[in-house]
Design a protein around this motif. Structure first.
Motif, PDB file in Angstrom:
ATOM      1  N   UNK A  61       0.837  -1.196   0.000  1.00 24.63           N
ATOM      2  CA  UNK A  61       0.000   0.000   0.000  1.00 24.63           C
ATOM      3  C   UNK A  61       0.876   1.252   0.000  1.00 24.63           C
ATOM      4  N   UNK A  62       0.589   2.169  -0.910  1.00 22.91           N
ATOM      5  CA  UNK A  62       1.367   3.398  -1.010  1.00 22.91           C
ATOM      6  C   UNK A  62       1.142   4.272   0.224  1.00 22.91           C
ATOM      7  N   UNK A  63       2.084   5.177   0.476  1.00 25.09           N
ATOM      8  CA  UNK A  63       1.966   6.071   1.625  1.00 25.09           C
ATOM      9  C   UNK A  63       0.737   6.961   1.498  1.00 25.09           C
ATOM     10  N   UNK A  64       0.481   7.471   0.296  1.00 29.52           N
ATOM     11  CA  UNK A  64      -0.693   8.309   0.092  1.00 29.52           C
ATOM     12  C   UNK A  64      -1.972   7.540   0.410  1.00 29.52           C
ATOM     13  N   UNK A  65      -2.060   6.285  -0.031  1.00 31.74           N
ATOM     14  CA  UNK A  65      -3.231   5.456   0.222  1.00 31.74           C
ATOM     15  C   UNK A  65      -3.376   5.186   1.734  1.00 31.74           C
ATOM     16  N   UNK A  66      -2.255   5.019   2.422  1.00 35.19           N
ATOM     17  CA  UNK A  66      -2.289   4.774   3.868  1.00 35.19           C
ATOM     18  C   UNK A  66      -2.858   5.979   4.615  1.00 35.19           C
ATOM     19  N   UNK A  67      -2.328   7.155   4.274  1.00 38.03           N
ATOM     20  CA  UNK A  67      -2.787   8.364   4.953  1.00 38.03           C
ATOM     21  C   UNK A  67      -4.261   8.632   4.655  1.00 38.03           C
ATOM     22  N   UNK A  68      -4.672   8.397   3.412  1.00 41.82           N
ATOM     23  CA  UNK A  68      -6.067   8.597   3.037  1.00 41.82           C
ATOM     24  C   UNK A  68      -6.980   7.634   3.787  1.00 41.82           C
ATOM     25  N   UNK A  69      -6.560   6.371   3.920  1.00 42.91           N
ATOM     26  CA  UNK A  69      -7.380   5.385   4.625  1.00 42.91           C
ATOM     27  C   UNK A  69      -7.561   5.786   6.084  1.00 42.91           C
ATOM     28  N   UNK A  70      -6.504   6.246   6.717  1.00 45.94           N
ATOM     29  CA  UNK A  70      -6.611   6.654   8.126  1.00 45.94           C
ATOM     30  C   UNK A  70      -7.603   7.799   8.282  1.00 45.94           C
ATOM     31  N   UNK A  71      -7.504   8.811   7.416  1.00 46.35           N
ATOM     32  CA  UNK A  71      -8.387   9.971   7.551  1.00 46.35           C
ATOM     33  C   UNK A  71      -9.833   9.617   7.211  1.00 46.35           C
ATOM     34  N   UNK A  72     -10.059   8.799   6.186  1.00 44.81           N
ATOM     35  CA  UNK A  72     -11.433   8.420   5.846  1.00 44.81           C
ATOM     36  C   UNK A  72     -12.036   7.545   6.943  1.00 44.81           C
ATOM     37  N   UNK A  73     -11.231   6.659   7.514  1.00 40.54           N
ATOM     38  CA  UNK A  73     -11.723   5.819   8.612  1.00 40.54           C
ATOM     39  C   UNK A  73     -12.064   6.671   9.829  1.00 40.54           C
ATOM     40  N   UNK A  74     -11.241   7.647  10.119  1.00 36.42           N
ATOM     41  CA  UNK A  74     -11.512   8.525  11.253  1.00 36.42           C
ATOM     42  C   UNK A  74     -12.829   9.280  11.053  1.00 36.42           C
ATOM     43  N   UNK A  75     -13.031   9.772   9.846  1.00 34.72           N
ATOM     44  CA  UNK A  75     -14.255  10.520   9.542  1.00 34.72           C
ATOM     45  C   UNK A  75     -15.488   9.624   9.606  1.00 34.72           C
ATOM     46  N   UNK A  76     -15.331   8.353   9.255  1.00 41.36           N
ATOM     47  CA  UNK A  76     -16.461   7.420   9.255  1.00 41.36           C
ATOM     48  C   UNK A  76     -16.688   6.772  10.615  1.00 41.36           C
ATOM     49  N   UNK A  77     -15.820   7.042  11.582  1.00 40.52           N
ATOM     50  CA  UNK A  77     -15.945   6.390  12.881  1.00 40.52           C
ATOM     51  C   UNK A  77     -15.597   4.922  12.821  1.00 40.52           C
ATOM     52  N   UNK A  78     -14.653   4.582  11.947  1.00 45.12           N
ATOM     53  CA  UNK A  78     -14.284   3.181  11.734  1.00 45.12           C
ATOM     54  C   UNK A  78     -12.926   2.882  12.358  1.00 45.12           C
ATOM     55  N   UNK A  79     -12.700   1.613  12.634  1.00 43.10           N
ATOM     56  CA  UNK A  79     -11.403   1.122  13.098  1.00 43.10           C
ATOM     57  C   UNK A  79     -10.722   0.378  11.959  1.00 43.10           C
ATOM     58  N   UNK A  80      -9.414   0.580  11.833  1.00 43.53           N
ATOM     59  CA  UNK A  80      -8.612  -0.148  10.862  1.00 43.53           C
ATOM     60  C   UNK A  80      -7.818  -1.219  11.611  1.00 43.53           C
ATOM     61  N   UNK A  81      -7.950  -2.464  11.169  1.00 38.09           N
ATOM     62  CA  UNK A  81      -7.173  -3.566  11.738  1.00 38.09           C
ATOM     63  C   UNK A  81      -6.037  -3.858  10.768  1.00 38.09           C
ATOM     64  N   UNK A  82      -4.821  -3.575  11.193  1.00 39.41           N
ATOM     65  CA  UNK A  82      -3.626  -3.730  10.353  1.00 39.41           C
ATOM     66  C   UNK A  82      -2.937  -5.042  10.690  1.00 39.41           C
ATOM     67  N   UNK A  83      -2.978  -5.986   9.767  1.00 37.12           N
ATOM     68  CA  UNK A  83      -2.331  -7.278   9.960  1.00 37.12           C
ATOM     69  C   UNK A  83      -0.941  -7.210   9.335  1.00 37.12           C
ATOM     70  N   UNK A  84       0.070  -7.107  10.184  1.00 37.55           N
ATOM     71  CA  UNK A  84       1.459  -6.986   9.722  1.00 37.55           C
ATOM     72  C   UNK A  84       2.130  -8.345   9.882  1.00 37.55           C
ATOM     73  N   UNK A  85       1.693  -9.308   9.082  1.00 34.88           N
ATOM     74  CA  UNK A  85       1.986 -10.710   9.348  1.00 34.88           C
ATOM     75  C   UNK A  85       3.392 -11.153   8.963  1.00 34.88           C
TER      76      UNK A  85
END
Length: 480
Positions: free
Chosen positions: A270-294
């Motif tokens: 995942x690109x850095x831009x996509x990562x930052x966008x996902x965090x901000x959109x999740x925050x706005x939606x009241x969502x949690x992101x589960x990051x599996x760093x396997x």
């Protein structure tokens, strides 16, 4: 009453006669061969008839009385009135059949997941090199843990996990992943599946929507579905999870499950831009992101991409890690790193929902990490896996020619080999299995409308000396 058949041959080997008499009497009662109210002979009489000790009969009678199969009173011993067995009487018209299946959620989980029992086969994904495991160092840590153990390590582990392991993990994650976390933010789990189940139940409510990658980790879909969440598949592109505007508008999530550092199974990052966008959109939606760093420990070159968890101090991200790839799957130890805002409450509720064990193993793992064995082992295996991947790429290129397309491999233990449309990955995987290869079809990880056609090739358990022979067999399976 003729009861000679109770001990008639053939007699099961190594079954005591008192146990055998009890089992045959119970079977006769339950199947109706001895109907209700049938009077059985007195214990002395039956013992004499069968040529056995009276205590043997008394044992069987007393056990069946205790279970309610027999009634003993002044009139003797007789068979109880029991509910009719299935098929003994016709079912009433319109009556509903008794449930004989799993729940709807469990039935939905009965998807055809790739087999997990092929660990010894070449190309089995996700399988580490068991032969390179540092047995001596691990055994020494286990022996020290047992030597220093008290009664506390034999009970349930302290809330959140063994304190020494949480502290060792916090230091390790700070040095290798740049995560500034306190041990109080870490919850030790019994592997990734337990971690995902806890996230589903403690961060979402029944009926909430969870986004999963498509193609993606099938066991995550199962964990979320069994927790009562609505699973929504989101396609993956060259930069990772790629939700559309319609996804955010109509299927807004409560949880988003991602593998950003090495998407499973495609291997894309995942690109850095996509990562930052996902965090901000999740925050706005009241969502949690589960990051599996396997598997970020096995980075092919350079440092691993920054974890979502560490990009923003207050990011709504829960970070999941495991020791299944770096050590061995049977250890069944993983962990969650939680935001400070929810860590205490999450860990408290998790302790009420589950009772963690493996106190000795947790102590041993803390010792293993603290003495530097873990870092040394990961560094050594990273070099070994990189060499194996290079050998595999070269052999595949030589066997399949310039048209070969590979993806992934930036980290972890597998590559994806894409196939032309006219060659079915399912058919190739089936033929490969018949000649002893553990390759998996990429399409098995996808859900419509996403389609993909390729092979997931694990190289963790594939020694360099065996690469050419394994690739030659794979080419035969592909029709070459």
């Amino acid at each position: 009453m003729e009861l000679d058949w109770l001990l008639a041959p053939p007699l099961p080997a190594a079954v005591p006669r008192q146990r055998l008499l009890y089992l045959r009497l119970r079977e006769a009662i339950l199947c109706g061969r001895l109907p209700a109210d049938t009077r059985l002979p007195a214990s002395r009489s039956l013992a004499a008839t069968l040529g056995i000790a009276r205590n043997t009969v008394l044992f069987a009678y007393e056990q069946l009385v205790a279970e309610g199969c027999l009634i003993a009173d002044r009139q003797g011993t007789r068979v109880s009135q029991l509910p009719p067995t299935p098929g003994a009487s016709p079912q009433a018209p319109g009556a509903a059949e008794a449930p004989q299946a799993l729940s709807a959620r469990a039935s939905a989980a009965l998807q055809r997941e790739p087999a997990r029992d092929a660990e010894a086969l070449s190309f089995s994904p996700g399988v580490p090199d068991f032969g390179a495991f540092p047995f001596r160092a691990w055994r020494a840590c286990l022996e020290r843990a047992w030597r220093d153990a008290s009664w506390r390590q034999l009970g349930y582990v302290a809330q959140g996990g063994d304190p020494s392991l949480r502290a060792a993990l916090a230091a390790h994650l700070g040095s290798v992943r740049g995560l500034a976390v306190d041990p109080a933010q870490i919850l030790i789990t019994s592997g990734t599946q337990t971690a995902l189940d806890l996230c589903a139940r403690l961060l979402a409510d029944h009926g909430d929507t969870v986004w999963v990658e498509n193609p993606g980790y099938l066991a995550a879909r199962v964990a979320f579905g069994l927790a009562g969440l609505q699973v929504h598949d989101v396609a993956v592109d060259g930069e990772g999870l790629a939700p559309t505007a319609d996804d955010w508008l109509r299927r807004w999530p409560r949880l988003v499950m991602v593998t950003p550092s090495h998407q499973y199974p495609t291997g894309r990052v995942m690109s850095l831009l996509r990562r930052l966008e996902l965090i901000e959109r999740a925050r706005a939606a009241g969502a949690w992101v589960v990051e599996d760093d396997y598997d970020s420990e096995f980075r092919r070159a350079g440092p691993a991409p920054p974890a979502l968890f560490g990009l923003n101090a207050d990011a709504p991200v829960v970070y999941a890690g495991t020791f299944s790839k770096t050590l061995y799957p049977g250890l069944r130890l993983g962990y969650l790193v939680l935001p400070r805002t929810i860590a205490a409450d999450f860990i408290h509720v998790a302790a009420l929902a589950t009772r963690a064990g493996q106190g000795i193993e947790q102590r041993a793992l803390a010792d293993f990490i603290g003495r530097g064995h873990y870092t040394t082992h990961v560094r050594r295996m990273r070099a070994r896996y990189n060499a194996r991947q290079a050998a595999l790429r070269a052999a595949l290129q030589q066997a399949f020619g310039p048209g070969l397309v590979l993806s992934g491999g930036e980290a972890g233990l597998h590559l994806v080999m894409w196939l032309p449309d006219e060659l079915s990955d399912v058919a190739v995987a089936q033929r490969a299995a018949q000649i002893g290869l553990g390759v998996r079809a990429l399409s098995a990880y996808a859900r419509p409308p996403v389609t993909c056609n390729g092979l997931v090739l694990g190289y963790g358990n594939l020694d360099e000396g065996a690469v050419e022979g394994a690739v030659a067999r794979l080419k035969r399976a592909a029709g070459g």
